[in-house]
Design a protein around this motif. Structure first.
Motif, PDB file in Angstrom:
ATOM      1  N   ASP A   1      -3.151 -11.454  -6.771  1.00  0.00           N
ATOM      2  CA  ASP A   1      -3.183 -12.856  -7.198  1.00  0.00           C
ATOM      3  C   ASP A   1      -2.778 -13.052  -8.661  1.00  0.00           C
ATOM      4  O   ASP A   1      -3.277 -13.955  -9.344  1.00  0.00           O
TER       5      ASP A   1
ATOM      6  N   VAL B   1      -2.061  -2.928  -1.066  1.00  0.00           N
ATOM      7  CA  VAL B   1      -1.986  -4.184  -1.811  1.00  0.00           C
ATOM      8  C   VAL B   1      -0.522  -4.577  -1.923  1.00  0.00           C
ATOM      9  O   VAL B   1       0.346  -3.721  -2.146  1.00  0.00           O
ATOM     10  N   GLN B   2      -0.239  -5.842  -1.773  1.00  0.00           N
ATOM     11  CA  GLN B   2       1.133  -6.324  -1.840  1.00  0.00           C
ATOM     12  C   GLN B   2       1.807  -5.907  -3.151  1.00  0.00           C
ATOM     13  O   GLN B   2       1.224  -6.051  -4.228  1.00  0.00           O
ATOM     14  N   GLU B   3       3.012  -5.382  -3.039  1.00  0.00           N
ATOM     15  CA  GLU B   3       3.879  -5.003  -4.159  1.00  0.00           C
ATOM     16  C   GLU B   3       3.400  -3.774  -4.919  1.00  0.00           C
ATOM     17  O   GLU B   3       4.025  -3.369  -5.900  1.00  0.00           O
TER      18      GLU B   3
ATOM     19  N   ASP C   1      -4.734  -9.258   0.785  1.00  0.00           N
ATOM     20  CA  ASP C   1      -4.266  -8.039   0.117  1.00  0.00           C
ATOM     21  C   ASP C   1      -3.341  -8.365  -1.052  1.00  0.00           C
ATOM     22  O   ASP C   1      -2.304  -7.727  -1.240  1.00  0.00           O
ATOM     23  N   THR C   2      -3.709  -9.314  -1.866  1.00  0.00           N
ATOM     24  CA  THR C   2      -2.932  -9.683  -3.034  1.00  0.00           C
ATOM     25  C   THR C   2      -3.802  -9.600  -4.285  1.00  0.00           C
ATOM     26  O   THR C   2      -5.000  -9.912  -4.238  1.00  0.00           O
TER      27      THR C   2
ATOM     28  N   ASN D   1      -7.129  -5.518   3.204  1.00  0.00           N
ATOM     29  CA  ASN D   1      -7.011  -6.733   4.014  1.00  0.00           C
ATOM     30  C   ASN D   1      -8.069  -6.759   5.110  1.00  0.00           C
ATOM     31  O   ASN D   1      -7.869  -7.301   6.186  1.00  0.00           O
TER      32      ASN D   1
END
Length: 509
Positions: free
Chosen positions: A223, A268-270, A220-221, A180
């Motif tokens: 996508d 990173v998300q998740e 920070d995804t 991010n």
């Protein structure tokens, strides 16, 4: 051709950011771009003598432990066939060297395009024209710092890769990547700061090369372009030992960082993640660490994932605070949740350590935990403590996996009518603290999971059978002070990507 067998796919290492011309020259002058750097860690034995723990380097350990090889011979890179268990170094800084290139560093997009070309080249070198092997081919991407952004640009930017290209990537492991962006004195690096390509870490610039639409506040995804369960983030929490720029960088990054990348920006998300008291790079860096290596190989090659979260049922207040609350005064508090995870026999490393003193503990407010409706939430925000990857092939006794979780819950302090209460409170007082030893034995299609509180009983005890809640296992937690909660565990047997195809192709090898 040698067998192409999951999960031991070729590894492509993508190094991090080289800032100045001298750093670029030093980078280009090394064959392994830092993946060959090790460390010597001093520790104390039971009798007080000081011992050394030598970590040879990720590269050397992959060679010694798993039979990997590099792709150099007779002073040059191999251009023909290479074995499946190869470590390939992506040398994307070579063009920036005046002797080997034109002296101009590649942009992130250009480096990502080069990574795509390298991936296809490696497939050709390992599979040739064998259709079955080409179908089964997968690769692991391992990256440090900005190298992780190069990998994400390849995976996420539709102008660079196709779904078919991304399908060749089995897993991605990043060390200390600024997913991010980077903060300088609390401010994101400006887009206009083009000196030494520092604007690569500006979020607006990042959104562009990551293929994200609009101007998102966070970048920070993945996508939806890559499964976050197959993407691991290894996060450093030691800013004190990062010596770049004579320590100026760590001062600008602040305490909640590895000396360069803030902890909150390194995931990173998740995606699963682990935390370690290591710096961004250097003598105590994340790459040249036993902690990092153990997470790397267990994520790439392990077959079990264990996730832990803590559900809170009761948070006791000290008597004087409770009295103030009962009298109608406004009381506010937040809480630290600490967790350190280590498998049995891990004398020199931890899989993850989230600690208050390294600014990596999980922080939650009272309302988030017990009164979510006060802040507009439908459910409590239970702290997720860890995601640990384990490998049943490393079991040395029986067929039971054993790992420990050091748990601690404490408060940041209490405020009464917006004033910090210091009269009777002892700083650092814990509401709960214990070591939970977990023993997981796989049955035909499930797990038999038992636990022992090691502060009360020997860790060798058989322990208590954990209760079930759907697919989760519950371990009750309580303390004489009145804390109550439960450790919620999910233990999952991992399917190996392309396993059937890999087995089919190995038959032809």
């Amino acid at each position: 051709m040698d067998p192409l067998t999951a999960p031991y796919f070729p590894i492509i290492y993508v190094r991090g950011y080289a800032m100045t011309p001298s750093e670029i020259a030093a980078t280009v002058a090394t064959p392994y771009m830092g993946f060959n750097l090790g460390a010597t860690k001093v520790r104390q034995a039971w009798d007080g003598t000081v011992l050394r723990h030598v970590f040879e380097s990720p590269l050397v350990r992959l060679m010694k432990d798993y039979g990997y090889r590099d792709t150099y011979t007779n002073g040059i890179e191999i251009s023909g066939e290479i074995q499946a268990r190869s470590v390939v170094i992506y040398r994307y800084y070579d063009p920036a060297d005046s002797d080997l290139g034109n002296g101009k560093a590649l942009s992130i997009v250009e480096a990502a395009q080069g990574l795509k070309e390298l991936l296809h080249q490696v497939r050709d070198q390992i599979c040739g024209d064998d259709a079955a092997r080409r179908q089964a081919f997968r690769v692991h991407l391992v990256a440090h710092s900005m190298g992780g952004l190069v990998c994400r640009s390849f995976l996420q930017n539709d102008a660079i890769s196709t779904p078919e290209d991304r399908a060749m990537v089995d897993k991605v492991f990043t060390y200390a990547t600024p997913h991010n962006g980077i903060e300088v004195a609390g401010i994101n690096v400006p887009a206009a700061l083009g000196l030494w390509d520092m604007n690569n870490f500006n979020r607006r610039t990042m959104a562009g090369y990551l293929g994200l639409k609009g101007a998102p506040e966070r970048v920070d995804t993945l996508d939806g372009k890559f499964d976050p369960r197959r993407f691991f983030c290894f996060v450093g929490t030691n800013q004190r030992d990062y010596e770049v720029a004579l320590g100026l960088t760590r001062k600008l990054a602040g305490e909640m960082s590895d000396g360069l990348v803030r902890i909150e920006n390194a995931t990173v998300q998740e995606a699963p993640r682990a935390f370690s008291y290591r710096s961004h790079s250097g003598t105590y860096g994340v790459v040249n660490s036993e902690d990092g290596y153990q997470n790397l190989v267990r994520f790439l090659f392990g077959d079990v994932r264990a996730d832990g979260a803590l559900d809170v049922d009761a948070l006791p207040l000290p008597a004087s605070i409770q009295k103030a609350k009962d009298s109608g005064k406004q009381v506010r508090a937040s809480y630290y949740f600490e967790a350190t995870v280590a498998p049995r026999g891990a004398a020199n490393y931890k899989l993850t350590e989230r600690r208050r003193d390294t600014c990596s503990a999980v922080l939650r407010s009272f309302d988030e935990l017990l009164r979510p409706d006060n802040i507009g939430r439908a459910a409590p925000r239970s702290p997720v403590l860890f995601s640990a990857f384990l490998d049943t092939s490393k079991i040395t006794v029986g067929r039971t996996m054993v790992f420990s979780v050091d748990l601690a819950v404490s408060t940041t302090g209490y405020t009464i009518d917006n004033k910090l209460w210091l009269d009777q409170h002892v700083e650092g007082e814990y509401l709960f603290r214990d070591t939970v030893v977990i023993r997981a034995t796989q049955s035909a299609d499930d797990w038999n999971l038992r636990y022992v509180f090691a502060d009360e009983r020997s860790s060798e005890s058989l322990g208590t059978l954990a209760a079930r809640d759907g697919d989760d296992y519950l371990i009750p937690l309580s303390s004489p002070k009145g804390f109550k909660g439960q450790l919620r565990l999910a233990v999952t047997r991992l399917a190996v990507a392309a396993e059937l195809a890999g087995q089919a192709s190995s038959a032809g090898g």
